[in-house]
Design an enzyme around this catalytic site. Sequence first.
Site, PDB file in Angstrom:
ATOM      1  N   LEU A 505     104.867 -53.926  84.749  1.00 58.11           N
ATOM      2  CA  LEU A 505     105.715 -54.831  84.134  1.00 58.11           C
ATOM      3  C   LEU A 505     106.245 -54.400  83.107  1.00 58.11           C
ATOM      4  CD1 LEU A 505     103.047 -57.826  83.742  1.00 58.11           C
ATOM      5  CD2 LEU A 505     104.853 -57.848  85.160  1.00 58.11           C
ATOM      6  N   GLY A 508     104.994 -48.862  77.683  1.00 53.54           N
ATOM      7  CA  GLY A 508     105.096 -48.689  75.904  1.00 53.54           C
ATOM      8  C   GLY A 508     104.254 -47.363  75.587  1.00 53.54           C
ATOM      9  N   ALA A 509     104.408 -47.098  74.250  1.00 51.92           N
ATOM     10  CA  ALA A 509     103.828 -46.007  73.853  1.00 51.92           C
ATOM     11  C   ALA A 509     102.248 -45.683  74.223  1.00 51.92           C
ATOM     12  CB  ALA A 509     103.825 -45.945  72.111  1.00 51.92           C
ATOM     13  N   SER A 510     101.668 -46.855  74.208  1.00 53.44           N
ATOM     14  CA  SER A 510     100.354 -46.854  74.422  1.00 53.44           C
ATOM     15  C   SER A 510      99.763 -46.854  76.059  1.00 53.44           C
ATOM     16  CB  SER A 510      99.602 -48.095  73.738  1.00 53.44           C
ATOM     17  OG  SER A 510     100.273 -49.309  74.209  1.00 53.44           O
ATOM     18  N   GLY A 511     100.768 -47.212  76.789  1.00 51.21           N
ATOM     19  CA  GLY A 511     100.663 -47.149  78.421  1.00 51.21           C
ATOM     20  C   GLY A 511     101.321 -48.165  78.998  1.00 51.21           C
ATOM     21  N   VAL A 513     101.917 -51.446  81.513  1.00 50.62           N
ATOM     22  CA  VAL A 513     101.473 -53.113  81.833  1.00 50.62           C
ATOM     23  C   VAL A 513     101.572 -53.227  83.208  1.00 50.62           C
ATOM     24  CG1 VAL A 513     101.222 -55.176  81.077  1.00 50.62           C
ATOM     25  CG2 VAL A 513     101.713 -53.377  79.425  1.00 50.62           C
ATOM     26  N   LYS A 528      96.823 -53.882  80.867  1.00 50.73           N
ATOM     27  CA  LYS A 528      97.278 -52.827  80.213  1.00 50.73           C
ATOM     28  C   LYS A 528      96.460 -51.524  80.398  1.00 50.73           C
ATOM     29  CE  LYS A 528      99.607 -51.595  76.011  1.00 50.73           C
ATOM     30  NZ  LYS A 528     100.735 -52.293  75.271  1.00 50.73           N
ATOM     31  N   ASP A 622     103.467 -52.125  64.609  1.00 45.07           N
ATOM     32  CA  ASP A 622     104.590 -52.034  65.576  1.00 45.07           C
ATOM     33  C   ASP A 622     105.207 -53.408  65.884  1.00 45.07           C
ATOM     34  OD1 ASP A 622     106.223 -50.487  67.107  1.00 45.07           O
ATOM     35  OD2 ASP A 622     104.918 -50.190  68.623  1.00 45.07           O
TER      36      ASP A 622
END
Length: 783
Positions: A505, A508-511, A513, A528, A622
């Site tokens: 989907l 982002g920076a963290s991973g 989705v 996520k 963020d």
Amino acid sequence: MENLFSMAAFPSFLIISAVIAASAQQQRYSRIYLGSSLTPTTNSSWLSPSGLYAFGFYKLTNGYAVGVFIAGIPEKTVVWTANWDSPVFPSNVVLQLRYDGKLSLQQKDRSDIIIASASASASMLDTGNFVLYDSSQRITWQSFDNPTDTLLPGQHLSAGKEIFSSASATNPARGIFRLKMQTDGNLVQYPVNTEDKPNYSYYSSFTDGKGSNVSLNLDNNGLLYLFNGSSIILNLTTGQYRTKTIYLMRIDVDGIFRLYNRLLDHRGNWTKEWSSTEDKCIPKGLCGLNSFCNVTDRVSGCECLPGFDHVNPGDWSSGCERNFAMEGCKAKDQNVSYEIRSLDNTEWEDTNYADVKDMTREDCIKACLEDRNCGAALFLGTLSQYGSCKKQKLPLRYGRILQSDELRNGPRIALVKVSTSTTVSENSVKEIKNEPKRQILIIGISLVALAAVILAISWVYVHRNHARTYTISNNKNVELIEDVGLRAFTYAELVQATNEFKEELGRGASGAVYRGILSNNKIVVAVKRLEKELAGEKEFQTEMKVIGKTYHRNLVRLLGYCFEASKWLLVYEYMSNGSLADILFNPESRPCWEERIRISLDIARGILYLHEECETRIIHCDIKPQNILMDEHRCAKISDFGLAKLLMLDQTYTNTGIRGTRGYVAPEWNMNLPVTVKADVYSFGVVLLEIICCRKSVDRRLSENEAILQEWVYNCYAVGELNKLVGYEEVETQTLDRMIKIGLWCIQDEPSMRPSMKIVLLMLDGTFDIPVPPCPNSFQSSI
Ligand SMILES: *[C@@H]1O[C@H](CO)[C@@H](O)[C@H](O)[C@H]1NC(C)=O
Ligand SMILES: *[C@@H]1O[C@H](CO)[C@@H](O)[C@H](O)[C@H]1NC(C)=O
């Protein structure tokens, strides 16, 4: 309606004045014979012998109307209007006293409108009365018998008849208020479309029982009185003989009836001599449904119930409806919580379905909160702390703020139920927080009194609850992190749910989705997969507990998680409309101005909750359009909160570890300064400006002075060119000005200059006057 109140501020607020075309011929006639005719543009009226009154056409902004007006003064004041239900005609209309004796209005290709019939001649009298005679000189019809909104000296309102206000200053059609001379002898005012019952009335002469044939009369000296056929039973005015003065009584557009006088010379003006009330909020129905009338600085206006917006700002009689934010998200959130906002010193129509006596205000609040049908309650207090609690269904109507002298019998309070997330006032928050305490107190007292019984019941209750929890976990194989409703998933479960991470989907920076469907209940979720090195399992659990306890309409709900070996996954509710970035920066899905304001409010409420209302304060770190998701009702929800600590590890606030996204991060990030909630306020400010302008904060494709949104906005603001910022889209300038000012305050370089989210919300609500913001980097040196 829009001129209603401004008009009322002038001493002589006469409404309709006739304009006679300069070329129009006017002649004085003592008698008008069959076959005579008038048109708006040529021979437009018949004057009375003295020339004071005229019968004929007068001009309106959108056509012509027929009536009687005072022609001898510059204002050409209208005192009677023909065909009141549809009084406006185009310029090709002809008024004719036909040979068959009928006074008619004729238009090409339309059937004639008959104003009056059975006559042989007509006359415009010097009293202002337009009369028709039969062949034996008997009066068959007269305008004095059919008053519209005005009474002239010598005219009376007889028993059983009523007059109405006009619709507006520019529209002489029948308006929304009436004055009725009742057959019980009482002279009463009501809104239109109501029965003649006391609970609808807003003025009464209190003369009921004084005879069945009482009439309202005005004499040449300005004496306004009720007459029962043989004697005066009430003088409303004192009356005073003045030379060369004319009087008239009229029920004005605002619903109040007044007596005016005017010297008959060209420099004179209409002066109000008497009025049925001085309180402009008295007329019932002035403000539409769910709104109430308030007078400030002698000008009245209508305000909405809390949680409601004007249906049609500028037209107060249209009333208010629940603002979209609530409706839009209500269906989604099954567990909307409610609170009570109180409107002190207000009066409303009481149509209660339950009326409980001897309650305190707090009991009444509780009773309404606990009752699904209760939209509002009217608490009519006495001078002690008890009063009656009258539960109402919405809409409420006939609302107004009471004057201090009307509160002699105790407080009059409207308690309005609103959904929690639509309000921010200090009061309401307190009230909500007080509720549980109260319950505990009540239970405590009961325990003392009925210890044995209560204990027995509690045991049964507790036991049953235990049994239920046990059943659930057994059936669905769910493990719960202690007292937080989060579910622990196995990695295998999530692989299956996402069909091996097939549908991405976003990333982002963290991973990344992925879309998934839970096998047991077919719920669509967003999974996520965190891809960075993370803190240890213990920190992870701690953070999950913090996030699991958050619950707010404007936050994306975390449903569960998985930590297995080195796999870290979070399961969120699925947001079907993507992110704010998707809709905001795409010209095709760009939300309208009203929706953008609503989205801003949604985001602000979500951040406020994280900062001040949830158990553990959460700094998001963020905030950006990509992290704001839109549910199926386009209700904005913040995602990715609570991850800052997890992802930052120990690299506290250094350049290398910054989590925030360029363009949205507050300057203190880059300066190794402590990060506070004000960093989120900064990011919110940037997002707010993006929402207003529908563009990204940094857009290198634009010219140099427009590329950085923050700078461009301030420059436009400084030179007063706000319209440029919205691409000359038609938006309400006041709101635009307010939104820009809020944005500029939020993006101040100096954190302490930025308002808290609570203040931001008050500003967005319009309940807070916003000072002029300084240039965002003018205080840079101090950090
Ligand atoms: C009303 O006023 C008239 C004229 O001033 C006076 O003659 C009459 O007595 C008054 N009637 C009452 C009931 O006050
Ligand atoms: C109306 O007339 C009164 C008395 O003649 C005068 O004091 C007042 O200023 C006038 N008002 C206007 C608006 O001309």
